[in-house]
Design an enzyme around this catalytic site. Structure first.
Site, PDB file in Angstrom:
ATOM      1  N   GLU A 114       0.851  -1.292  -0.126  1.00  0.00           N
ATOM      2  CA  GLU A 114      -0.139  -0.052  -0.103  1.00  0.00           C
ATOM      3  C   GLU A 114       0.831   1.185  -0.016  1.00  0.00           C
ATOM      4  O   GLU A 114       1.167   1.808   1.114  1.00  0.00           O
ATOM      5  CB  GLU A 114      -0.845   0.077   1.149  1.00  0.00           C
ATOM      6  CG  GLU A 114      -1.852   1.165   1.138  1.00  0.00           C
ATOM      7  CD  GLU A 114      -2.822   1.163   2.279  1.00  0.00           C
ATOM      8  OE1 GLU A 114      -3.919   1.762   2.246  1.00  0.00           O
ATOM      9  OE2 GLU A 114      -2.364   0.387   3.438  1.00  0.00           O
ATOM     10  N   ALA A 125      -2.991   7.767   7.151  1.00  0.00           N
ATOM     11  CA  ALA A 125      -2.079   7.233   7.918  1.00  0.00           C
ATOM     12  C   ALA A 125      -0.946   6.736   7.285  1.00  0.00           C
ATOM     13  O   ALA A 125      -0.140   6.203   7.933  1.00  0.00           O
ATOM     14  CB  ALA A 125      -2.922   6.043   8.862  1.00  0.00           C
ATOM     15  N   HIS A 201      -9.651   0.672  -0.363  1.00  0.00           N
ATOM     16  CA  HIS A 201     -10.731   0.894   0.706  1.00  0.00           C
ATOM     17  C   HIS A 201     -11.373   2.208   0.155  1.00  0.00           C
ATOM     18  O   HIS A 201     -10.992   3.410   0.752  1.00  0.00           O
ATOM     19  CB  HIS A 201      -9.960   1.151   1.983  1.00  0.00           C
ATOM     20  CG  HIS A 201      -8.736   1.993   2.054  1.00  0.00           C
ATOM     21  ND1 HIS A 201      -8.616   3.140   1.640  1.00  0.00           N
ATOM     22  CD2 HIS A 201      -7.718   1.419   3.031  1.00  0.00           C
ATOM     23  CE1 HIS A 201      -7.225   3.666   1.742  1.00  0.00           C
ATOM     24  NE2 HIS A 201      -6.774   2.601   2.537  1.00  0.00           N
ATOM     25  N   ASN A 204     -12.260   6.059   1.586  1.00  0.00           N
ATOM     26  CA  ASN A 204     -11.032   6.410   2.531  1.00  0.00           C
ATOM     27  C   ASN A 204      -9.737   6.766   1.805  1.00  0.00           C
ATOM     28  O   ASN A 204      -9.568   5.900   1.222  1.00  0.00           O
ATOM     29  CB  ASN A 204     -10.947   5.358   3.630  1.00  0.00           C
ATOM     30  CG  ASN A 204     -12.196   4.847   4.276  1.00  0.00           C
ATOM     31  OD1 ASN A 204     -12.815   3.925   4.252  1.00  0.00           O
ATOM     32  ND2 ASN A 204     -12.632   5.986   4.981  1.00  0.00           N
ATOM     33  N   GLY A 205      -9.338   7.809   2.236  1.00  0.00           N
ATOM     34  CA  GLY A 205      -7.915   8.207   1.631  1.00  0.00           C
ATOM     35  C   GLY A 205      -8.145   8.626   0.028  1.00  0.00           C
ATOM     36  O   GLY A 205      -7.233   8.381  -0.761  1.00  0.00           O
ATOM     37  N   ARG A 212     -20.129  18.436  -9.411  1.00  0.00           N
ATOM     38  CA  ARG A 212     -19.155  18.772 -10.317  1.00  0.00           C
ATOM     39  C   ARG A 212     -18.020  18.282 -10.622  1.00  0.00           C
ATOM     40  O   ARG A 212     -17.382  18.413 -11.623  1.00  0.00           O
ATOM     41  CB  ARG A 212     -19.356  20.401 -10.282  1.00  0.00           C
ATOM     42  CG  ARG A 212     -20.598  21.141 -10.372  1.00  0.00           C
ATOM     43  CD  ARG A 212     -20.345  22.653 -10.626  1.00  0.00           C
ATOM     44  NE  ARG A 212     -19.951  23.396  -9.321  1.00  0.00           N
ATOM     45  CZ  ARG A 212     -21.033  23.786  -8.283  1.00  0.00           C
ATOM     46  NH1 ARG A 212     -22.133  23.510  -8.413  1.00  0.00           N
ATOM     47  NH2 ARG A 212     -20.565  24.014  -7.113  1.00  0.00           N
ATOM     48  N   HIS A 235     -14.898   3.264   9.180  1.00  0.00           N
ATOM     49  CA  HIS A 235     -14.458   3.835   7.919  1.00  0.00           C
ATOM     50  C   HIS A 235     -15.659   4.098   7.230  1.00  0.00           C
ATOM     51  O   HIS A 235     -15.485   5.071   6.437  1.00  0.00           O
ATOM     52  CB  HIS A 235     -13.564   2.787   7.462  1.00  0.00           C
ATOM     53  CG  HIS A 235     -12.188   2.540   7.812  1.00  0.00           C
ATOM     54  ND1 HIS A 235     -11.898   1.881   8.957  1.00  0.00           N
ATOM     55  CD2 HIS A 235     -11.156   3.161   7.483  1.00  0.00           C
ATOM     56  CE1 HIS A 235     -10.453   2.038   9.080  1.00  0.00           C
ATOM     57  NE2 HIS A 235     -10.049   2.802   8.162  1.00  0.00           N
ATOM     58  N   ASP A 258      -8.236  -4.108   6.433  1.00  0.00           N
ATOM     59  CA  ASP A 258      -7.320  -3.171   6.937  1.00  0.00           C
ATOM     60  C   ASP A 258      -6.824  -3.125   8.188  1.00  0.00           C
ATOM     61  O   ASP A 258      -6.288  -1.997   8.970  1.00  0.00           O
ATOM     62  CB  ASP A 258      -7.695  -1.588   6.642  1.00  0.00           C
ATOM     63  CG  ASP A 258      -6.757  -0.579   6.116  1.00  0.00           C
ATOM     64  OD1 ASP A 258      -5.594  -0.882   6.235  1.00  0.00           O
ATOM     65  OD2 ASP A 258      -7.292   0.608   6.627  1.00  0.00           O
TER      66      ASP A 258
END
Length: 365
Positions: A114, A125, A201, A204-205, A212, A235, A258
């Protein structure tokens, strides 16, 4: 022969009856209305897990990795990728070599990196000190050292050189995932066109959706990519989990944990990729800024939460086992309860708590 009785969740239906195992293989499903009310599902397949039970995958330590895999196995995860976070190249290379024996003996199914080719704006994180644009020499070196053990890498497609990196991963049989990204809708679709086939995920992130500028969330849901969903009710709100799963369909939706090393452990302070994390009431957050730092989820918990969110048992089971197995190219071997497949089986109580786990027909202690 081993016989397991209850409500058997098959790819097409829930069959009350008996599941017969002969050694490592499922041999038959025998209907019997009096078989009982235990719930029998295929072993879970987790493509995104950083650790558990006080053990981590993120340092490249094989003993720690065995401990983490063993913890999740007892919760029903019979196939798992060892996920690392953004790290120096030297650690990535060392972990690749250290985990090759664990792939060979079946402890893990491979490595998921990741990062480190992720967005600073959406680092979450991830340790910002290690984020960088894709480096072709790093990628080719890792792939050469991996000998097939690298199975997935998360990349932000808007970074310089990212589309070439995604294509290189695809051409080498590695799942390219879109995540920790500030990409626009068009940049996201360009990443999928280049070969990305998974969303890390979802939500998230990622740049949030806007009417728009739909961004990566809508881009990924409207593409051919499969989407990871962290069903810990932290999450993702249960309503958003159900919405995303139904938007993508169970053939493109997959549950992941995760999870970090604090999973199954007391509240307290832990480490993730060289950053201090505090866990309180199941929620892991970075000390430095309060960002959510992975989860303390297990796959059986993810299944329960998905069902509680309104998904059917067959839908949730497919998301926890069948879809991720297919993404790994293992659908002919595992990921479902059907004659001829490997006897990876989780026996759950009627309220979906693990009672027994079998991997290749062997009961897990």
């Amino acid at each position: 022969m081993t016989r397991i009785s209850g409500r058997i969740v098959t790819p097409g239906a829930v069959v009350t009856g008996h599941l017969d195992l002969d050694g490592p293989t499922i041999t038959a499903i025998v209907p019997d209305a009096s078989a009982g009310d235990d719930v029998i599902v295929p072993g879970f397949v987790d493509l995104h897990c950083h650790g558990g039970g006080g053990h981590t995958f993120t340092t490249g330590d094989p003993d720690a990795a065995r401990g983490a895999a063993g913890f999740h196995l007892r919760h029903g995860t019979t196939t798992i990728l060892a996920s690392l976070v953004s790290s120096p190249y030297e650690l990535m290379l060392a972990a690749t070599g250290a985990y090759r024996p664990l792939v060979a003996d079946g402890t893990i199914a491979g490595i998921h990196f990741e990062g480190p080719y992720l967005s600073h704006v959406r680092c979450g994180a991830q340790n910002p000190a290690y984020l960088r644009d894709p480096v072709p020499a790093e990628l080719t070196g890792l792939l050469a050292a991996g000998g097939g053990v690298i199975r997935m890498m998360t990349v932000a497609p808007e970074l310089p050189g990212a589309l070439d990196a995604i294509g290189l991963l695809r051409d080498n049989g590695v799942l390219a995932a879109v995540g920790h990204t500030d990409a626009t809708y068009d940049q996201t679709l360009a990443g999928v066109a280049a070969g990305a086939s998974v969303a890390t995920h979802l939500f998230n992130g990622m740049r949030p959706p806007h009417h728009r500028e739909p961004g990566p969330v809508v881009g990924l849901l409207s593409s051919t990519a499969s989407v990871e969903l962290i069903a810990d009710n932290i999450h993702l709100h249960p309503g958003m989990l159900a919405f995303a799963a139904r938007s993508a369909g169970r053939d493109r939706s997959l549950l992941v944990t995760d999870a970090m090393d604090a999973t199954g452990m007391p509240d307290g302070r832990y480490d993730l990729g060289g950053q201090e994390v505090v866990v309180a009431d199941r929620v892991a957050r970075l000390v430095r800024d309060g960002s959510i730092a992975g989860s303390t989820l297990t796959m059986d918990g993810a299944l329960r939460n998905a069902v509680a969110a309104g998904l059917s048992l067959p839908e949730a089971s497919a998301m926890a086992s069948t879809t991720p197995a297919r993404l790994l190219g293992l659908a002919d071997t595992l990921g479902a309860l059907a004659p001829g497949l490997r006897a990876d089986v989780v026996v759950l109580s009627p309220d979906l708590r693990p009672e027994r786990v079998f991997r290749a027909g062997i009961a897990v202690e």
